[in-house]
Design an enzyme around this catalytic site. Structure first.
Site, short mmCIF file in Angstrom:
data_model
loop_
_atom_site.label_atom_id
_atom_site.label_comp_id
_atom_site.label_asym_id
_atom_site.label_seq_id
_atom_site.Cartn_x
_atom_site.Cartn_y
_atom_site.Cartn_z
N ASP A 236 -9.42 44.36 -22.30
CA ASP A 236 -10.81 44.76 -22.52
C ASP A 236 -10.86 46.29 -22.44
OD1 ASP A 236 -13.51 45.43 -22.29
OD2 ASP A 236 -14.00 43.53 -21.30
N HIS B 274 -8.29 33.98 -34.56
CA HIS B 274 -9.10 34.96 -33.83
C HIS B 274 -10.26 34.23 -33.14
CE1 HIS B 274 -10.84 39.29 -33.71
NE2 HIS B 274 -11.56 38.53 -32.89
N GLU C 95 -13.99 48.20 -36.09
CA GLU C 95 -15.06 47.20 -35.99
C GLU C 95 -16.43 47.87 -36.14
OE1 GLU C 95 -14.83 45.01 -32.30
OE2 GLU C 95 -16.38 43.57 -32.91
N GLY D 168 -13.18 44.02 -26.59
CA GLY D 168 -14.22 44.61 -25.76
C GLY D 168 -15.02 45.61 -26.57
N ASP E 41 -14.10 34.17 -34.43
CA ASP E 41 -14.38 35.18 -33.40
C ASP E 41 -14.91 34.50 -32.13
OD1 ASP E 41 -14.21 37.75 -32.51
OD2 ASP E 41 -16.03 38.49 -33.47
N SER F 43 -7.97 35.54 -24.43
CA SER F 43 -8.93 35.66 -23.33
C SER F 43 -8.51 36.76 -22.36
CB SER F 43 -9.05 34.32 -22.59
OG SER F 43 -10.18 34.34 -21.75
N ASN G 10 -14.11 32.66 -24.05
CA ASN G 10 -15.46 32.53 -23.50
C ASN G 10 -16.55 32.63 -24.57
OD1 ASN G 10 -15.59 32.31 -20.34
ND2 ASN G 10 -13.80 33.56 -20.87
C1 LIG Z 1 -20.44 42.08 -30.01
C2 LIG Z 1 -19.89 41.26 -31.09
C3 LIG Z 1 -20.56 41.31 -32.40
C4 LIG Z 1 -18.83 40.51 -30.81
C5 LIG Z 1 -17.78 40.13 -31.76
N1 LIG Z 1 -16.72 41.00 -31.70
C6 LIG Z 1 -16.03 41.29 -30.58
N2 LIG Z 1 -15.54 42.55 -30.51
C7 LIG Z 1 -14.85 42.96 -29.44
N3 LIG Z 1 -14.60 42.17 -28.38
C8 LIG Z 1 -15.06 40.91 -28.41
C9 LIG Z 1 -15.79 40.41 -29.51
N4 LIG Z 1 -16.10 39.13 -29.24
C10 LIG Z 1 -15.58 38.84 -28.03
N5 LIG Z 1 -14.97 39.92 -27.51
C11 LIG Z 1 -14.29 40.05 -26.20
O1 LIG Z 1 -14.06 38.74 -25.69
C12 LIG Z 1 -14.68 38.59 -24.41
C13 LIG Z 1 -15.15 37.16 -24.24
O2 LIG Z 1 -14.05 36.27 -24.19
P1 LIG Z 1 -13.01 36.21 -22.95
O3 LIG Z 1 -13.76 36.41 -21.67
O4 LIG Z 1 -12.00 37.31 -23.16
O5 LIG Z 1 -12.43 34.84 -23.06
C14 LIG Z 1 -15.81 39.62 -24.43
O6 LIG Z 1 -16.19 39.99 -23.12
C15 LIG Z 1 -15.18 40.77 -25.20
O7 LIG Z 1 -14.37 41.55 -24.36
ZN LIG Z 2 -13.06 39.41 -31.74
#
Ligand SMILES: CC(C)=CCNc1ncnc2c1ncn2[C@@H]1O[C@H](COP(=O)(O)O)[C@@H](O)[C@H]1O
Ligand SMILES: [Zn+2]
Length: 381
Positions: free
Chosen positions: A171, A47, A234, A204, A316, A129, A51
């Protein structure tokens, strides 16, 4: 196994026999753990958002390349002891996205993230991603996915000691039509990427949209044999949404923080997850820094681990939450008094829950066996 009852499959007799704890060794649960054990331990990361995983050195380079954005490093990372609300965390991803808005950036961050996981002892990585289009630079979603795949392939050609697979992320904020497009893209790439694209993630802002809107896309993905790793429960008070997503059922659950009755979930949800044996991807630092779990000792790892339910330790967003997979293993071990055998078995079991084909799983199990022998001799068992 229940915490408290300690098996001895990693044969830690030697450690138990040593009574003195030197400066170089830490005592955990009456065992002596060498400081680099968690890094040396072969691990599986299932997991990791691309980004969110970008490290400080890579971000520094990107910030220097784009000074006009006026981005400071503190806007992209939550340091030790700090925490943020979920909203603030999601704002941080927007800042990082500004820094990774070209094909070249995506290629660079993917290569760096893979290298860093490998340096931390990760032997198998599933990156996820969200395909992103950036009108200002001409980046398209298709090129985004192709670029990640190219970076994964190049890492392999350069003999990185790590096997990598890719999940396309949906997302929630972008709605059901985009979700369906992402599934179609994943279908195409699963056929053309030489087995690199293996499935989909739903992520997201968990408060955005409703699960029911994503069921048709996720069902289609399942029907064509793509794997599903879904962020689920979550945040609290989403029982109905959670029930709906569980009926698919997903192949793995991200977080599942609020599934069990003590935190507002229900026994029925727990029973369903157990009956279907759906593994949980657990990210301790992320949950504490993102304030969905009050402290490490209150993490739901303990609840599920004591039920002997499949638990996978994950990062994460290792960049945003300033962690490493080895740190997550150490955190779990020290917080819940896990012994070497427990740690080893957690890392070994994660192989089973990956979306890798059985040939890759088989190869990983061999690697684990070989490394166990090597580590055992290094540790003078
Ligand atoms: C806010 C928080 C505590 C984050 C951890 N839990 C998360 N929950 C849901 N979506 C996530 C989380 N961490 C990352 N993401 C998703 O991953 C994206 C970033 O990686 P990427 O652009 O998909 O490559 C974020 O914009 C979001 O859509
Ligand atoms: Zn996550």
């Amino acid at each position: 196994m229940n915490i408290g009852a300690k098996p001895n499959i990693f044969n830690e007799e030697k450690f138990r026999g040593e009574n003195k704890v030197t400066n170089d060794f830490k005592a955990v649960n009456h065992e002596v753990i060498p400081p680099d054990l968690y890094q040396k331990l072969p691990k599986v990361e299932l997991h990791a958002h691309l980004n969110g995983s970008v490290s400080p050195p890579t971000l520094e380079r990107l910030i220097a390349k784009k000074p006009h954005l006026n981005i400071e490093h503190s806007m992209t990372v939550i340091s030790k002891g700090q925490s943020r609300t979920l909203e603030e965390c999601f704002e941080m991803f927007k800042v990082i996205h500004q820094l990774t808005n070209t094909e070249e950036d995506i290629f660079e961050v993917t290569k760096d993230v893979i290298k860093e996981f490998a340096a931390d002892g990760v032997k198998y990585l599933e990156l996820r991603s969200t395909p992103r289009e950036e009108k200002s630079t001409g980046l398209t979603k298709k090129r985004y996915v192709e670029t990640v795949i190219e970076a994964i392939k190049q890492s392999k050609e350069e003999n990185a000691d790590i096997e990598v697979r890719f999940l396309l992320a949906i997302d929630r904020r972008h709605g059901p039509a985009v979700a369906m497009d992402t599934v179609k893209m994943a279908e195409d790439f699963s056929l053309s990427s030489n087995g690199i694209v293996v499935g989909l993630d739903l992520s997201g802002d968990p408060m955005a949209g409703h699960s029911k809107d994503f069921i048709p896309a996720l069902q289609r993905a399942k029907n064509v044999g793509l794997k599903l790793a879904l962020h689920l429960a979550e945040v609290p008070s989403q029982k109905e949404e959670t029930e709906l997503l569980l009926t698919l059922p997903p192949d793995r659950i991200g977080h599942g923080t609020f599934l069990h009755p003590e935190v507002g979930g229900s026994q029925e949800l727990v029973d369903y997850v157990r009956k279907n044996c759906i593994p949980l991807e657990l990210c301790m630092t992320s949950n504490v820094k993102g304030q969905t779990v009050a402290s490490y000792d209150k993490h739901h790892f303990l609840y599920w681990y004591n039920l002997q339910h499949p638990c996978i330790l994950c990062t994460d967003d290792k960049g945003v939450f300033a962690t490493e997979l080895s740190t997550e293993y150490e955190l779990a071990a020290t917080t819940f008094s896990l012994n070497l055998a427990d740690i080893w078995s957690l890392s070994t079991q994660a192989i089973d829950y990956s979306f890798a084909p059985s040939s890759v799983k088989c190869d990983l199990r061999h690697q684990w066996l070989k490394l166990k022998t090597e580590m055992t001799s290094t540790l003078r068992f």
